[in-house]
Scaffold this active site. Sequence first.
Site, mmCIF file in Angstrom:
data_model
loop_
_atom_site.group_PDB
_atom_site.id
_atom_site.type_symbol
_atom_site.label_atom_id
_atom_site.label_comp_id
_atom_site.label_asym_id
_atom_site.label_seq_id
_atom_site.Cartn_x
_atom_site.Cartn_y
_atom_site.Cartn_z
ATOM 1 N N ASP A 1 -40.587 70.194 35.531
ATOM 2 C CA ASP A 1 -39.317 69.659 35.050
ATOM 3 C C ASP A 1 -39.451 68.195 34.637
ATOM 4 O O ASP A 1 -38.819 67.747 33.682
ATOM 5 C CB ASP A 1 -38.244 69.790 36.137
ATOM 6 C CG ASP A 1 -37.735 71.220 36.284
ATOM 7 O OD1 ASP A 1 -38.156 72.087 35.491
ATOM 8 O OD2 ASP A 1 -36.914 71.462 37.188
ATOM 9 N N ARG B 1 -21.619 49.059 48.932
ATOM 10 C CA ARG B 1 -22.709 48.264 49.501
ATOM 11 C C ARG B 1 -23.752 49.284 49.944
ATOM 12 O O ARG B 1 -23.560 50.010 50.922
ATOM 13 C CB ARG B 1 -22.188 47.434 50.672
ATOM 14 C CG ARG B 1 -23.168 46.404 51.199
ATOM 15 C CD ARG B 1 -22.445 45.425 52.127
ATOM 16 N NE ARG B 1 -23.371 44.493 52.736
ATOM 17 C CZ ARG B 1 -23.904 43.450 52.134
ATOM 18 N NH1 ARG B 1 -23.587 43.209 50.873
ATOM 19 N NH2 ARG B 1 -24.737 42.648 52.757
ATOM 20 N N THR C 1 -28.551 69.033 41.360
ATOM 21 C CA THR C 1 -29.531 69.664 42.255
ATOM 22 C C THR C 1 -30.808 68.836 42.372
ATOM 23 O O THR C 1 -31.804 69.311 42.922
ATOM 24 C CB THR C 1 -29.889 71.084 41.761
ATOM 25 O OG1 THR C 1 -30.336 71.026 40.405
ATOM 26 C CG2 THR C 1 -28.694 72.014 41.866
ATOM 27 N N ALA C 2 -30.783 67.610 41.866
ATOM 28 C CA ALA C 2 -31.965 66.740 41.903
ATOM 29 C C ALA C 2 -31.741 65.601 42.910
ATOM 30 O O ALA C 2 -31.394 65.844 44.061
ATOM 31 C CB ALA C 2 -32.263 66.225 40.499
ATOM 32 N N ASP D 1 -29.914 62.241 35.604
ATOM 33 C CA ASP D 1 -29.102 61.153 36.146
ATOM 34 C C ASP D 1 -29.504 59.784 35.619
ATOM 35 O O ASP D 1 -30.621 59.565 35.163
ATOM 36 C CB ASP D 1 -29.182 61.135 37.680
ATOM 37 C CG ASP D 1 -30.609 61.278 38.211
ATOM 38 O OD1 ASP D 1 -31.473 60.501 37.787
ATOM 39 O OD2 ASP D 1 -30.851 62.161 39.041
ATOM 40 N N SER E 1 -29.391 63.446 43.314
ATOM 41 C CA SER E 1 -28.038 63.403 43.868
ATOM 42 C C SER E 1 -27.899 64.320 45.079
ATOM 43 O O SER E 1 -27.249 63.971 46.073
ATOM 44 C CB SER E 1 -27.020 63.790 42.787
ATOM 45 O OG SER E 1 -25.709 63.814 43.299
ATOM 46 N N ASP F 1 -27.970 51.178 48.740
ATOM 47 C CA ASP F 1 -29.257 51.044 48.054
ATOM 48 C C ASP F 1 -29.122 51.315 46.559
ATOM 49 O O ASP F 1 -30.081 51.124 45.804
ATOM 50 C CB ASP F 1 -30.284 52.016 48.636
ATOM 51 C CG ASP F 1 -30.801 51.577 49.999
ATOM 52 O OD1 ASP F 1 -30.437 50.465 50.437
ATOM 53 O OD2 ASP F 1 -31.548 52.342 50.633
ATOM 54 N N SER G 1 -30.297 65.197 47.133
ATOM 55 C CA SER G 1 -31.035 64.570 48.232
ATOM 56 C C SER G 1 -30.235 63.446 48.878
ATOM 57 O O SER G 1 -30.408 63.157 50.065
ATOM 58 C CB SER G 1 -32.373 64.015 47.721
ATOM 59 O OG SER G 1 -33.180 65.037 47.186
#
Length: 260
Positions: A54, A150, A163-164, A124, A166, A152, A168
């Site tokens: 991918d 606030r 499903t990528a 994304d 985001s 990372d 996780s």
Amino acid sequence: MIVGVFANFQKELSKEILDKIVSVLKNEKIDWVLMNEKNKDSVKVNFLITIGGDGTLLNVVEKVAKENLPVLGINCGRVGYLTEEVADNIHFAIKKIIDNDYFIEERHLVEAHFKDKIFYALNDICLARSTFNIIDLSLYIDEVFAQEYRSDGIIIATATGSTAYSLSAGGPIVEPQLGVMVVTPICPHSLSSRSLVLGDDRVVKIKSESDEVLVVSDGRVADTLKKGEYLECKISSKKLKLVRLKKKNFYEVLREKIKE
């Protein structure tokens, strides 16, 4: 017809698959060109084939979006949400392409504007810290202040990208045909910070309240925001034309891939 082939030669089977593709194209008297990082934006093709996973397909999203090209991803990687499992039957796959015996699955893209630049991403757009320090980002939806994070960073994902990264980061899974943006904070410093799912007519602006915030498009650093600068994101009018050789059920694919 001119077929472009973009291969990730770090994958073990890539060279073997490329040779098979070229053999079929030559036998059918179809012109082809091998694309790479240096020439991929300048060569003119009518159809694009990627060899890898991918991530290899994501590498050509900008080109296929701008030029409205159909793209077939041949999987020889690990994750294969977007690519086809045809590495063991290349002749069959390429013949179907030549005979127009395939269908197009359109996927929504997120379009990001920063200064005079436009980025297109299939999965994304992320705003992420460039150091070990936490960063502050303000989120505006249709010019209305929505929330300050606030954290990372922030992920602005499409339905495909849900499903990528985001996922996780704790974001929801969204059916890929939906034209939504999923806004998910990365390791937020607040238990009340949660993902937002926004409709296809929304415009998101993210203001950096910190210095040196990275803009990452489909896993690649595209630019840097300084304090006070904005990035604008929306669902693009352009779509990715993903070539499918057979029907796939999203939930069957999801079940198999999440097990891996």
